[in-house]
Design an enzyme around this catalytic site. Sequence first.
Site, short mmCIF file in Angstrom:
data_model
loop_
_atom_site.label_atom_id
_atom_site.label_comp_id
_atom_site.label_asym_id
_atom_site.label_seq_id
_atom_site.Cartn_x
_atom_site.Cartn_y
_atom_site.Cartn_z
N ASP A 95 0.85 -1.18 0.00
CA ASP A 95 0.00 0.00 0.00
C ASP A 95 0.89 1.23 0.00
O ASP A 95 1.78 1.36 0.84
CB ASP A 95 -0.89 -0.01 1.25
CG ASP A 95 -2.13 0.86 1.06
OD1 ASP A 95 -2.32 1.37 -0.07
OD2 ASP A 95 -2.89 1.02 2.02
N GLU A 100 2.32 -3.71 3.89
CA GLU A 100 1.35 -3.49 4.97
C GLU A 100 0.80 -4.82 5.46
O GLU A 100 0.46 -5.69 4.66
CB GLU A 100 0.20 -2.60 4.49
CG GLU A 100 -0.91 -2.46 5.52
CD GLU A 100 -1.99 -1.45 5.15
OE1 GLU A 100 -1.67 -0.45 4.48
OE2 GLU A 100 -3.15 -1.68 5.53
P1 ATP Z 1 -6.07 1.31 3.78
O1 ATP Z 1 -6.37 2.24 4.90
O2 ATP Z 1 -4.70 0.71 3.88
O3 ATP Z 1 -6.40 1.82 2.44
P2 ATP Z 1 -8.34 -0.22 4.68
O4 ATP Z 1 -8.46 0.64 5.89
O5 ATP Z 1 -9.45 -0.14 3.73
O6 ATP Z 1 -6.99 0.00 3.97
P3 ATP Z 1 -7.40 -2.99 5.22
O7 ATP Z 1 -5.96 -2.73 5.04
O8 ATP Z 1 -8.02 -3.95 4.29
O9 ATP Z 1 -8.35 -1.72 5.16
O10 ATP Z 1 -7.58 -3.46 6.73
C1 ATP Z 1 -8.82 -3.50 7.37
C2 ATP Z 1 -8.62 -3.70 8.86
O11 ATP Z 1 -9.89 -3.60 9.50
C3 ATP Z 1 -8.06 -5.04 9.28
O12 ATP Z 1 -7.17 -4.90 10.34
C4 ATP Z 1 -9.31 -5.83 9.71
O13 ATP Z 1 -9.05 -6.78 10.72
C5 ATP Z 1 -10.21 -4.76 10.23
N1 ATP Z 1 -11.62 -4.98 9.97
C6 ATP Z 1 -12.19 -5.60 8.90
N2 ATP Z 1 -13.52 -5.52 8.98
C7 ATP Z 1 -13.82 -4.85 10.11
C8 ATP Z 1 -15.02 -4.43 10.72
N3 ATP Z 1 -16.19 -4.69 10.18
N4 ATP Z 1 -14.92 -3.75 11.89
C9 ATP Z 1 -13.72 -3.47 12.44
N5 ATP Z 1 -12.55 -3.84 11.90
C10 ATP Z 1 -12.60 -4.51 10.75
MG MG Z 2 -4.87 -1.05 4.82
MG MG Z 3 -6.70 1.61 6.72
#
Ligand code: ATP
Ligand code: MG
Ligand code: MG
Length: 506
Positions: A95, A100
């Site tokens: 990322d 990441e």
């Molecule tokens: P980025 O900020 O890097 O663009 P992102 O915030 O969209 O990415 P991911 O890197 O895919 O997300 O990580 C998501 C995180 O949120 C993981 O740590 C996961 O365990 C957690 N997670 C996933 N679903 C839920 C949920 N419904 N509620 C809380 N935490 C969640």
């Molecule tokens: Mg992420």
């Molecule tokens: Mg994130």
Amino acid sequence: MRRVMGIETEYGVVVPGDPAANPMLASGDVVTAYAASRGIRPARASWDYADEAPLRDARGFDMGRGDAHPSQLTDTEDPTLANVVLTNGARLYVDHAHPEYSSPEVTTPRAAVRWDRAGELVMREAVTRLATVPPGVNLYKNNTDGKGASYGTHENYLMARSTPFASVVKHLTPFFVARQVMCGSGRVGIGVDSRTPGYQIAQRSDFFEVEVGLETTLKRPIINTRDEPHAVADRYRRLHVIIGDANHADVANLLKMGSTSLVLAMIEADAVGADLSVRRPVATLHEISHDPSLQTKLELVDGRRMTAVELLWEYHDRAAAFAEERSGGQPDPDTAEVLHWWSTVLDRLGRDPMEARREVDWVAKLAVLEGYRERDGLAWSDPRLKAVDLQWSDVRADRGLAHRLAANGRLEVLVDDADVRAAVTTPPSDTRAWFRGACLARFSEAVVAASWDSVIFEVPGQRMLQRVPMLEPLRGTEAAVGQIVREAPDAAALLRALATAGTDAD
Ligand code: ATP
Ligand code: MG
Ligand code: MG
């Protein structure tokens, strides 16, 4: 007071020497090398439906709804698009040119610490043991390169959708302005590019410019409004917190997740009480970070003036009373542990910040830096102190100063190394991460893609891919589907058994 939560950590990457080597490619190498070493095949890259745009991510991590034909998936050779799901239920990907690790969903702050540290072992393994990562490439669990770039450590908290977001903004903003004094990781240099010599409490604070917003890499907001729940959208919100630092100190990491989760519980119950809003939150955030003496007073909208520690006591006392009342006087052990450390750390910070050197990253790091300063008479502008700062967060056990301190018993360790090692391959048992991880461990040849809210199988003899939705984060647990997963000889049998049991793992 359980809550679904997870920590994402982007690691700083250093590629010495070869000018042709670039951090983007090195990050890709880290992910692909690690996946290959574990026999995990990368999730395929693009997930397109003829009639439905991909939900979020062109790289295909988040997928659309329904089954699809295998021809709709395309493989990628580009290592910078690397994106895999590990058997512990975590996501490992590239990322913003950084590797990441996004931890699996857990339900307690202690488990959050455990699976966050597991991510560090993943990164350490990649740079110390895997030949396909070019020699010299190294990773740092920090949040700035000291030259003007910052990369994130994000907290994610499942919340009730019904909670008014205005109330989250109102009560969480002052908390985040102050929280850094117990959770900040400290850094040498003031200002985004460290132009002014000195030491400050938090890695990220100088990079925050606005109060509320959707951005995560520009005009960073104290409260981030990103709203991708990865769950039933009308029931849940995933609160995406981008203001925290990456922690090495278990206590600070536990407090970051645990105190925030308790404040959220009060917000959800509309039980925070009197308004603690601060004037000039962004400027105050910077001022607090720039004052390791902790004497800076923030000014509340109601005119009161108090230090960050005093403001955190307000939140603590309300949270403690709330937890007492909610539990009939007997908070569960995880909540009790958070409250214990919360008051212990505030006590120490209030008396003399240096007393919290076993619990809080910025204090522990400052103690080490002061040692060098005294011994060698170094000014804060001395580049050797910047080098020490970087070495603090080195993922290698023999080099990383935080690791060496912990190994020498000079940092409070809450989670045993053995538990952390086990968490590299074992998913948390009490969320859908268990199903995701178990599917990767048992049926990886049949899993063509996995995301937070689904696992997609390609089963021999079936023309269409089979998608198992997991929109409820607290289903798909070991207790719910463990027997089915363990008894299924193959993926086809698993899918039949899930259908018969009338469960989608959600
Ligand atoms: P980025 O900020 O890097 O663009 P992102 O915030 O969209 O990415 P991911 O890197 O895919 O997300 O990580 C998501 C995180 O949120 C993981 O740590 C996961 O365990 C957690 N997670 C996933 N679903 C839920 C949920 N419904 N509620 C809380 N935490 C969640
Ligand atoms: Mg992420
Ligand atoms: Mg994130």
